[in-house]
Design a protein around this motif. Structure first.
Motif, PDB file in Angstrom:
ATOM      1  N   SER A 204       0.809  -1.212   0.000  1.00  0.00           N
ATOM      2  CA  SER A 204       0.000   0.000   0.000  1.00  0.00           C
ATOM      3  C   SER A 204       0.842   1.261   0.000  1.00  0.00           C
ATOM      4  O   SER A 204       0.304   2.365  -0.146  1.00  0.00           O
ATOM      5  N   LYS A 205       2.154   1.133   0.143  1.00  0.00           N
ATOM      6  CA  LYS A 205       3.041   2.295   0.077  1.00  0.00           C
ATOM      7  C   LYS A 205       3.604   2.518  -1.318  1.00  0.00           C
ATOM      8  O   LYS A 205       4.448   3.393  -1.515  1.00  0.00           O
ATOM      9  N   GLY A 206       3.168   1.721  -2.278  1.00  0.00           N
ATOM     10  CA  GLY A 206       3.616   1.927  -3.646  1.00  0.00           C
ATOM     11  C   GLY A 206       4.902   1.219  -3.994  1.00  0.00           C
ATOM     12  O   GLY A 206       5.511   1.518  -5.025  1.00  0.00           O
ATOM     13  N   SER A 207       5.329   0.258  -3.194  1.00  0.00           N
ATOM     14  CA  SER A 207       6.573  -0.461  -3.461  1.00  0.00           C
ATOM     15  C   SER A 207       6.269  -1.878  -3.940  1.00  0.00           C
ATOM     16  O   SER A 207       5.209  -2.436  -3.646  1.00  0.00           O
TER      17      SER A 207
ATOM     18  N   GLU B  86      10.600   0.988  -6.020  1.00  0.00           N
ATOM     19  CA  GLU B  86       9.689   2.064  -5.606  1.00  0.00           C
ATOM     20  C   GLU B  86      10.070   3.342  -6.315  1.00  0.00           C
ATOM     21  O   GLU B  86      11.243   3.599  -6.599  1.00  0.00           O
ATOM     22  N   ASP B  87       9.061   4.135  -6.607  1.00  0.00           N
ATOM     23  CA  ASP B  87       9.247   5.382  -7.325  1.00  0.00           C
ATOM     24  C   ASP B  87       9.429   6.499  -6.319  1.00  0.00           C
ATOM     25  O   ASP B  87       8.590   6.698  -5.432  1.00  0.00           O
ATOM     26  N   GLN B  88      10.524   7.221  -6.436  1.00  0.00           N
ATOM     27  CA  GLN B  88      10.793   8.318  -5.514  1.00  0.00           C
ATOM     28  C   GLN B  88       9.894   9.500  -5.844  1.00  0.00           C
ATOM     29  O   GLN B  88       9.845   9.958  -6.989  1.00  0.00           O
ATOM     30  N   GLU B  89       9.183   9.970  -4.841  1.00  0.00           N
ATOM     31  CA  GLU B  89       8.278  11.105  -5.059  1.00  0.00           C
ATOM     32  C   GLU B  89       9.055  12.416  -5.104  1.00  0.00           C
ATOM     33  O   GLU B  89      10.140  12.547  -4.520  1.00  0.00           O
TER      34      GLU B  89
ATOM     35  N   SER C 189       5.989  17.494  -2.652  1.00  0.00           N
ATOM     36  CA  SER C 189       4.728  17.146  -3.307  1.00  0.00           C
ATOM     37  C   SER C 189       3.810  16.330  -2.415  1.00  0.00           C
ATOM     38  O   SER C 189       2.754  15.892  -2.853  1.00  0.00           O
ATOM     39  N   ARG C 190       4.196  16.100  -1.173  1.00  0.00           N
ATOM     40  CA  ARG C 190       3.384  15.272  -0.287  1.00  0.00           C
ATOM     41  C   ARG C 190       2.108  16.010   0.131  1.00  0.00           C
ATOM     42  O   ARG C 190       2.099  17.224   0.326  1.00  0.00           O
ATOM     43  N   SER C 191       1.049  15.216   0.262  1.00  0.00           N
ATOM     44  CA  SER C 191      -0.212  15.754   0.728  1.00  0.00           C
ATOM     45  C   SER C 191      -0.921  14.661   1.510  1.00  0.00           C
ATOM     46  O   SER C 191      -0.403  13.552   1.684  1.00  0.00           O
ATOM     47  N   PHE C 192      -2.126  14.950   1.955  1.00  0.00           N
ATOM     48  CA  PHE C 192      -2.896  13.960   2.702  1.00  0.00           C
ATOM     49  C   PHE C 192      -3.193  12.719   1.856  1.00  0.00           C
ATOM     50  O   PHE C 192      -3.298  11.611   2.370  1.00  0.00           O
ATOM     51  N   PHE C 193      -3.297  12.907   0.546  1.00  0.00           N
ATOM     52  CA  PHE C 193      -3.686  11.818  -0.342  1.00  0.00           C
ATOM     53  C   PHE C 193      -2.497  11.076  -0.943  1.00  0.00           C
ATOM     54  O   PHE C 193      -2.693  10.106  -1.680  1.00  0.00           O
ATOM     55  N   THR C 194      -1.280  11.500  -0.648  1.00  0.00           N
ATOM     56  CA  THR C 194      -0.106  10.930  -1.317  1.00  0.00           C
ATOM     57  C   THR C 194      -0.017   9.427  -1.143  1.00  0.00           C
ATOM     58  O   THR C 194       0.125   8.679  -2.117  1.00  0.00           O
TER      59      THR C 194
ATOM     60  N   SER D 121      16.118   1.316  -9.817  1.00  0.00           N
ATOM     61  CA  SER D 121      16.220   2.747  -9.515  1.00  0.00           C
ATOM     62  C   SER D 121      14.904   3.477  -9.751  1.00  0.00           C
ATOM     63  O   SER D 121      14.676   4.554  -9.200  1.00  0.00           O
ATOM     64  N   GLY D 122      14.028   2.902 -10.561  1.00  0.00           N
ATOM     65  CA  GLY D 122      12.745   3.539 -10.837  1.00  0.00           C
ATOM     66  C   GLY D 122      12.081   2.869 -12.017  1.00  0.00           C
ATOM     67  O   GLY D 122      12.674   2.012 -12.692  1.00  0.00           O
ATOM     68  N   PRO D 123      10.837   3.212 -12.302  1.00  0.00           N
ATOM     69  CA  PRO D 123      10.138   2.595 -13.444  1.00  0.00           C
ATOM     70  C   PRO D 123      10.744   3.033 -14.763  1.00  0.00           C
ATOM     71  O   PRO D 123      11.252   4.152 -14.902  1.00  0.00           O
ATOM     72  N   VAL D 124      10.697   2.145 -15.760  1.00  0.00           N
ATOM     73  CA  VAL D 124      11.215   2.486 -17.079  1.00  0.00           C
ATOM     74  C   VAL D 124      10.185   3.287 -17.879  1.00  0.00           C
ATOM     75  O   VAL D 124      10.538   3.941 -18.855  1.00  0.00           O
ATOM     76  N   ALA D 125       8.928   3.225 -17.465  1.00  0.00           N
ATOM     77  CA  ALA D 125       7.887   4.005 -18.137  1.00  0.00           C
ATOM     78  C   ALA D 125       6.742   4.247 -17.167  1.00  0.00           C
ATOM     79  O   ALA D 125       6.422   3.392 -16.344  1.00  0.00           O
TER      80      ALA D 125
END
Length: 512
Positions: A302-305, A325-328, A332-337, A372-376
């Motif tokens: 649920s944390k996006g990882s 996991e994608d680094q935010e 940009s953090r908010s209540f909905f992040t 390191s992150g998503p390719v797309a």
């Protein structure tokens, strides 16, 4: 430059494939204008088998419906040539209803005072054997292993006896025999028998015993095994292993490994439950085995990882071999992040090299060799970002959309609101981004009917939009959208450009 060099140069400079032109194929269970959709009829799971010739759907009423391919695979070509090609020709795929069976019933857990819904959460096809199809289906707590096979219907063949003569002969025997016996104590008079010594009444020359014949066939679904009492929380995933002997089931905090032949025990291979539940920061949302390596599986949180684990490392795989996991972006953090970062579904590509994940706003494609992150990254719901407060109020922000990849790995797809689904090209340089209305059947005359909210809270968002100054229910591209209708479940044919998607109680098929 010779011809060979020119061909290589052309291949090197060739761009991504042209966007596909999607066409409507067929629909099952389409409702008529104004017809109310029953909650139990809403489709909750879709799955093609490995061949693509069979399709299974599960609904909230606990039923599994099977469809089979009916169109021919040869169109003037050799079958062997077709089998060598992933996408032989663009043709109109046709499926027909095959059978259905009740997989799960509503239950009640008396120890926890908890109702267990019959809704089918996931369906997975297993290996076929001896003409029988095998599949796994699960609700929130119980997994079942089903065998679907054609059985011959046995019937008793007709006898060569005239029913009227049998009745008359039998009645004469019953009426005369007891009287004769009771009056003089002797055996009954044999005068009503014929003079022939075959012992048969008049009019019956031979007696034929009834014969069992098998003339018709019927599909029978039998539950072979029940895998129960292994999950304290709701099961969100099941996945078959490539060894065709084991499978996993995942709930919010644990992943269990099962043997298909043994339903009495399972092995807990992942446990993220903390000693103190107040320290819980994330839960498991989806899990899937690697398509070819039987020792590897991935699960999302649920944390996006996404964590890739190797069963050879240890019996309890609390430590992962790779973390994706994608680094935010900072600030940009908010209540909905964290809510919109939660991954609702992951799928391995057919080659096992890539993983596709779906969170609320985006589709992401990952290379398992590059953490390191998503390719797309593909934007699906970016136009909803200004409306996150309204989506949170009516729980739409917690909708779990599924995703899928094409068999050749060139495209990805997922669903959206207003019964839309989107297809993206994932080759470098591709700009393909197609949006289609799954429930728009061109074969039927469209009738505008007022949309009925799926639940009472859902109408609050439309009221909020209408009160605003912007255009009601229109995204950045000018497309109207409706939060009360959503396309959560879809599946891509394993070897063709064909997609099956569920809009409420209807199953729509598209091809390109």
């Amino acid at each position: 430059m010779n011809g060979g060099d020119g061909g290589e140069a052309a291949a090197a400079t060739a761009g991504p494939p042209a966007p596909l032109e999607w066409k409507f194929s067929q629909v099952f269970g389409e409702r008529s204008a104004g017809e109310e959709v029953q909650e139990v009829d809403i489709i909750s799971a879709i799955e093609f088998d490995k061949t693509g010739n069979h399709l299974a759907t599960g609904d909230r009423g606990g039923r599994v419906v099977l469809f089979e391919r009916t169109d021919t695979k040869e169109h003037g070509r050799n079958r062997k040539d077709l089998e060598k090609m992933d996408y032989p020709i663009s043709r109109h795929p046709e499926f027909r209803y095959k059978t259905e069976f009740q997989s799960h019933e509503p239950e009640f857990d008396y120890l926890k005072s908890l109702e267990i819904e019959e809704k089918i959460n996931k369906i997975r096809w297993c290996q076929t054997a001896n003409g029988a199809a095998f599949l796994l289906s699960t609700n929130d707590k119980t997994i079942k292993f089903w065998k679907v096979q054609e059985k011959k219907v046995k019937k008793i063949s007709e006898l060569n006896v005239d029913p009227s003569k049998v009745c008359s002969a039998a009645s004469s025997m019953v009426s005369s025999s007891p009287k004769q016996y009771l009056s003089n104590g002797s055996y009954p008079d044999q005068s009503h028998f014929s003079s022939r010594n075959d012992g048969l009444p008049d009019g019956i020359h031979s007696l034929r015993l009834p014969m069992i014949t098998s003339s018709e066939t019927s599909l029978i679904a039998r539950c072979r095994r029940v895998y129960a009492h292994a999950h304290d929380y709701h099961i969100n995933s099941i996945s078959n292993n490539s060894d065709c002997e084991t499978f996993i089931s995942a709930d919010d905090l644990r992943i269990n490994l099962w043997n298909l032949e043994i339903s009495s025990q399972s092995f807990n291979i992942v446990d993220v439950k903390p000693a103190n539940m107040e320290d819980l920061t994330e839960v498991i949302t989806s899990a899937e085995f690697h398509p070819t390596h039987c020792n590897m599986l991935a699960y999302s949180s649920s944390k996006g990882s996404i964590r890739l684990i190797d069963l050879r490392q240890s019996a309890l795989c609390d430590s992962h071999s790779k973390l994706f996991e994608d680094q935010e972006a900072p600030g940009s953090r908010s209540f909905f992040t964290e809510i919109i970062a939660s991954i609702s579904d992951i799928k391995f590509a057919k080659d096992g090299r890539h993983i596709l994940s779906r969170d609320y706003m985006t589709l992401k494609l990952w290379d398992i060799n590059m953490d390191s992150g998503p390719v797309a990254t593909f934007q699906v719901h970016e136009y909803l970002r200004p409306k996150l407060c309204d989506l949170y109020e009516n729980d739409s922000i917690f909708d779990k959309f599924e995703c899928c990849l094409s068999g050749d790995g060139l495209r990805v797809a997922t669903g959206s609101y207003s019964n839309l689904f989107r297809v993206f090209g994932c080759i470098a340089g591709s700009t393909e981004a197609t949006t289609l209305d799954a429930s728009k059947n061109p074969m039927r005359r469209q009738i505008q009917t007022p949309s009925r909210p799926a639940r009472s809270l859902s109408s609050s968002i439309t009221r909020a939009v209408r009160r605003g100054s912007e255009s009601p229910g229109v995204d950045s591209n000018g497309n109207s959208f409706d939060f009360t209708t959503k396309l959560l479940h879809l599946a891509w044919h394993p070897s063709e450009n064909s997609i099956a998607c569920a809009a409420a109680n209807s199953l729509y098929m598209y091809y390109a």
